[in-house]
Design an enzyme around this catalytic site. Sequence first.
Site, PDB file in Angstrom:
ATOM      1  N   CYS A  44       2.432   0.973   7.769  1.00 20.29           N
ATOM      2  CA  CYS A  44       1.117   0.791   7.155  1.00 20.29           C
ATOM      3  C   CYS A  44       1.291   0.840   5.647  1.00 20.29           C
ATOM      4  O   CYS A  44       1.395   1.920   5.053  1.00 20.29           O
ATOM      5  CB  CYS A  44       0.137   1.866   7.619  1.00 20.29           C
ATOM      6  SG  CYS A  44      -1.508   1.720   6.873  1.00 20.29           S
ATOM      7  N   CYS A  97      -5.127  -4.884   5.476  1.00 21.78           N
ATOM      8  CA  CYS A  97      -3.913  -4.486   6.195  1.00 21.78           C
ATOM      9  C   CYS A  97      -2.725  -4.894   5.341  1.00 21.78           C
ATOM     10  O   CYS A  97      -2.486  -6.084   5.138  1.00 21.78           O
ATOM     11  CB  CYS A  97      -3.854  -5.137   7.576  1.00 21.78           C
ATOM     12  SG  CYS A  97      -2.337  -4.753   8.494  1.00 21.78           S
TER      13      CYS A  97
END
Length: 303
Positions: A76, A224
């Site tokens: 992430c 993202c």
Amino acid sequence: MNTTVDFARMNGLGNKILVVDMRGRRDKVTPQAAIALNAHQETQFDQIMAIHDPKAEGTDAWIDILNSDGSKAQACGNGTRCVVQALANETGKKAFTFQTVAGILNAQEHADGTISVDMGTPVFAWDKIPLSEEFHDTSRIELQIGPIDDPILHSPSVMSMGNPHAIFWVDRDVMSFDLERFGPLLENHPMFPERANITLAQVTSPSSVTTRTWERGAGLTLACGSAACSAAVSAARTGRTGRNVAIKVASATPPGILTIEWRERDDHVVMTGPAEWEWSGAVDPATGLWSREDEPQAESAAL
């Protein structure tokens, strides 16, 4: 052992992140706690970044990453920037090395407050992404949704940036597609045995791409980071852009920019962007019960 630990609600270009300090402990944030936290409006998140004591020499921390459905995430980028900002404010350091299940990540906070994360090298081999079918060229695979003679989305570029990604190239506004409808179908398509992040990407110039992402295990997300990296790499790989790409994240509020460099000298992907602290509190990593610093009475995150 105390039942609660410190945590911070942060965001990386709108990507909702909970940074949980698990240093000095042997337990972990449980999937049940993650699900409970996500059920509460104030603590809804895309990823939990749980900071643990380092496991490997020369690293600053082990980062355990959970999605909002309680499943594990391998990478992430937006969350990593949040961890860097939190630790930089605490320690005064500017450069960090983290270990995750996806490998080692190096990150640095710059004088202007932006943060760069070295996301490592992209993976293109079909069985490493992974896919359920063999494709010699994963820059364009046979996969579509909609009528056979007039598909809505088709021929994605697929790769792994620590987690599986499918990039669908579109020629109109990415916000005009019903991604909330198509996202779950594509995330769970049999082609992706470990599910996949689904991104719509519109090339707007030789050095810019606009994206919108349905995130594996989190759903429709404001941003993202690994998807932005995958879109930039896939755009360069297919000749749509060069290796330095500005990714406009259309779903962020307001829309924001991540700068992605796919370095030629070592094949590493470096993402640069902002991180923002929102508020802090305490949380029970087993149950998800939490409180804000300005609201001392713990609330049930399952409400």
